[in-house]
Scaffold this active site. Structure first.
Site, PDB file in Angstrom:
ATOM      1  N   GLU A  46      -6.897   0.552   5.463  1.00  0.00           N
ATOM      2  CA  GLU A  46      -5.984   0.648   4.323  1.00  0.00           C
ATOM      3  C   GLU A  46      -5.674  -0.749   3.776  1.00  0.00           C
ATOM      4  OE1 GLU A  46      -1.477   2.508   3.573  1.00  0.00           O
ATOM      5  OE2 GLU A  46      -2.262   2.248   5.610  1.00  0.00           O
ATOM      6  N   LYS A 115      -2.908   7.239  -1.941  1.00  0.00           N
ATOM      7  CA  LYS A 115      -2.098   7.757  -0.848  1.00  0.00           C
ATOM      8  C   LYS A 115      -1.098   8.771  -1.393  1.00  0.00           C
ATOM      9  CE  LYS A 115       0.187   5.763   3.228  1.00  0.00           C
ATOM     10  NZ  LYS A 115       0.491   4.446   3.863  1.00  0.00           N
ATOM     11  N   CYS A 170      -3.646   6.822   5.951  1.00  0.00           N
ATOM     12  CA  CYS A 170      -2.650   6.540   6.971  1.00  0.00           C
ATOM     13  C   CYS A 170      -1.572   7.609   7.119  1.00  0.00           C
ATOM     14  CB  CYS A 170      -2.025   5.172   6.708  1.00  0.00           C
ATOM     15  SG  CYS A 170      -1.162   4.512   8.172  1.00  0.00           S
ATOM     16  N   SER A 350     -23.311  37.519  50.498  1.00  0.00           N
ATOM     17  CA  SER A 350     -24.693  37.185  50.862  1.00  0.00           C
ATOM     18  C   SER A 350     -24.827  35.854  51.562  1.00  0.00           C
ATOM     19  CB  SER A 350     -25.556  37.158  49.595  1.00  0.00           C
ATOM     20  OG  SER A 350     -25.163  36.059  48.771  1.00  0.00           O
ATOM     21  N   TRP A 468     -31.199  37.947  35.055  1.00  0.00           N
ATOM     22  CA  TRP A 468     -31.603  37.804  36.452  1.00  0.00           C
ATOM     23  C   TRP A 468     -30.661  38.634  37.325  1.00  0.00           C
ATOM     24  CZ3 TRP A 468     -35.961  36.511  38.498  1.00  0.00           C
ATOM     25  CH2 TRP A 468     -36.053  36.131  39.837  1.00  0.00           C
TER      26      TRP A 468
END
EC number: 6.3.5.1
Length: 638
Positions: A46, A115, A170, A350, A468
């Site tokens: 700025e 601004k 800003c 498992s 899977w």
């Protein structure tokens, strides 16, 4: 710039207060450096052509003429450069003075954005000098050019439709309703902020959170350039806190430094996220469009791309993530157990990673319910492929977690079934494998019926993506606690549990489970060792989870997924390997959708899930021809 990647930069020059010629040269030098590094959008602080801390000198016509001369120097510096530079300066127009950002390209001012919110509190007294942006866009003459001045300007790139620039300055970011909100709703994907935010204790993290949060809310990139070295320190200190954020992630940051901060943003990713969420509407209501052009070139990637996108790199963040996942999954199971009035939970154990994680989550859910873990029935079902290592690990794990243990050998039952259907024990085909998986599921379901319990599923997200799992075998349960947890993260969750455990025996068994090859154990062992390793068959889960994240979460096309995988994982896999398993991923993902279309319920804990009731809806007979054609083109280039 191909694949949506744009090299951008923010920069803090070393300024001299009110020395416009010095500041112009410092800015011109940064523009030259940025062009040499392939930057396409550059943002500077700025009022950088005058310095922010000029005070009442802003009311001096001499300073304003110096600022205009400085802008001419900057415009000259942009000639022949394929970039857009946003620089800050005061601009007098219509009897007012505006704090402006000038967007410059190839010697031309594209537009001036003033601004909107001019602060007038504490150390800020800008209203003493500057007027807030006018309600309507006006035409002003500056550096011999007639250009638009207004807060509602958008700068779309003709050559890259996803690249649309919007600008605020800003304080505009720090107010309840920043201009960037409206600019994004009007189509801006890349927001530029020219700032001179001073530094005080605690302000930097707040500023960082503002930038990251605004980029996340707006599904945008946010380029924040802050004043630093050279500003007056009469009463304030400026740190040059420069930030580049994308969709909530800080990609690059520097503080108390001068010079360029360079990275790449992905505007295709931002565009895809907006279309997916539908929360940022298109069109440009009330905005003026100022198109510009850039040459489309290949962008060299330097931005961080995590090789394991589901797993945080930072160890502290990883630990907190693991804890949060355990709690979320356990809360989901807790609700389901309470709602169904289940007398207990039944889990097929498992000795592998997935069932270990499911049991750990179930134990935590029982703790949350204040129930005895003896109501958890951990069932081991040894068969043709079971090794002593995994069986003993399963038994030890259940014992250390306080679950009831039951061993149900299924070999004779499966052999009887094979005799019934004429399946040879010597033919180790898919029927041989799936027959075991389905028998295990039947045992679990029947035990749950016997005990008034609920079967907790163990399959993870990666397995669901690849299909899977045995249909109506381990594919099925009454509640799948791992359903949205990818395999790479499963491993880290179990590791986290091992590190957090105060039970040495539990830690030891978890460590051994982590060291055990991932396997369904459906084929007979070889010399007592696991014969069937999953990653030898379907590919490395590191790759598949990477593919899953970018192909499904972000909907990137195969060529972009491949490019990112080569960039992030080249130290682990060569190009041919990556492409081979990418082919496998797409083939299996399309052909196995029918398994995902009838999944049991399970909690979503991360950004990706394949639940047919949640994030993923896909017909089971969708054709992958378009994706395969792109993969074929990649293969032809090798």
């Amino acid at each position: 710039m191909r694949d949506g990647f744009i090299t951008v930069a923010v920069a803090t020059p070393e300024v001299a207060v009110a020395d416009c010629a010095h500041n112009a040269q410092a800015t011109a030098d940064l523009i030259a450096q940025a062009a040499d590094r392939g930057v396409k959008v550059l943002v500077l602080p700025e009022l950088g052509l005058t310095a922010y801390t000029c005070g009442d000198l802003f009311l001096q016509p001499t300073l304003l003429r110096g600022a205009e001369a400085a802008l001419e120097t900057v415009l000259e510096a942009t000639k022949g450069k394929d970039l857009v530079a946003a620089v800050g300066l005061p601009v007098a127009a219509g009897g007012c003075l505006y704090n402006c950002a000038a967007l410059c390209q190839n010697g031309r001012i594209l537009g001036l954005v003033p601004k909107v919110h001019v602060p007038n509190y504490s150390e800020f007294y800008e209203k003493r000098h500057f007027t807030p942006a006018p309600a309507e866009t006006m035409a002003v003459t500056l550096c011999g050019q007639t250009v638009p001045l207004g807060a509602k300007l958008l700068f779309p790139c003709r050559d890259i439709p996803e690249l649309v620039l919007g600008v605020e300055i800003c304080e505009d970011l720090w107010v309840p309703d920043p201009p960037s909100n409206h600019l994004a709703l009007a189509g801006a994907t890349v927001l530029l902020n020219l700032s001179a935010s001073n530094e005080i204790l605690g302000k930097a993290p707040y500023r960082r959170s503002l930038v990251a949060g605004q980029s996340a809310r707006l599904s945008a990139a946010y380029l924040y350039a802050c004043a630093g070295e050279g500003e007056s320190t009469t009463d304030l200190v400026f740190s040059g806190h420069d930030l580049i954020a994308e969709n909530g992630t800080i990609l690059a940051e520097q503080r108390f430094e001068t010079g360029l901060l360079v990275t790449e943003i992905d505007v295709q990713k931002l565009d895809q996220e907006r279309r997916r969420m539908g929360n940022v509407a298109g069109g440009c209501p009330g905005c003026d469009l100022i198109p510009f052009s850039l040459t489309v070139t290949e962008t060299k990637l330097t931005r961080p791309v995590a090789p394991m996108p589901f797993v945080p790199d930072d160890l502290e963040h990883r630990a907190s993530t693991c804890e949060e996942i355990f709690h979320l999954a356990a809360q989901g199971l807790k609700k389901r157990l309470r709602h169904t009035h289940a007398a207990g939970a039944v889990i097929g154990l498992s000795g592998g990673l997935d069932s270990t994680l499911a049991l750990l989550i179930t134990a935590r859910a029982f703790d949350l319910l204040g129930r005895d873990r003896k109501d958890i029935l951990a069932v081991t079902m040894p068969c043709f492929g079971t090794t002593d290592r995994t069986l003993q690990n399963a038994l030890t794990l259940a014992r250390q977690l306080g679950a009831e243990i039951r061993t149900v050998p299924i070999g004779e039952t499966v052999q009887s079934h094979f005799r019934d259907i004429g399946q040879s024990m010597d033919d180790h085909d898919v029927t041989f494998e799936n027959g075991q998986a389905r028998e295990r599921t039947q045992v679990l379901m029947d035990l749950a019926n016997q005990n008034g319990g609920l079967v907790v599923g163990t399959g993870d997200l990666s397995e669901l993506a690849l299909g899977w799992a045995t249909y109506n075998g381990d594919h099925m349960s009454m509640y799948g606690v791992n359903a949205s947890i990818p395999k790479t993260l499963v491993r880290h969750l179990v590791d986290y549990a091992a590190r957090e455990s105060r039970d040495e025996a539990l830690t030891r068994v978890l460590r051994d489970i982590l060291d055990t090859p991932v396997s369904p154990e459906l084929l007979p062992p070889e010399e007592g060792q696991i014969a069937q390793k999953t990653e030898d068959l379907v590919g490395p889960y590191t790759l598949h989870d990477f593919f899953l994240y970018y192909a499904i979460r972000w909907a990137f096309p195969p060529s972009k997924v491949y490019r990112l995988a080569r960039y992030a994982l080249s130290d682990q896999f060569d190009d041919a390997t990556i492409l081979h398993w990418l082919q496998t991923f797409y083939r299996r993902f399309f052909t196995q959708q029918f398994k995902r279309s009838c999944l049991p319920d399970g909690p979503k804990v991360g950004s990706v899930t394949l639940s047919p009731r949640g994030d993923w809806r896909m017909p089971s007979d969708a054709v992958r021809a378009l994706w395969q054609a792109e993969l074929d083109r990649l293969e032809a280039k090798q």
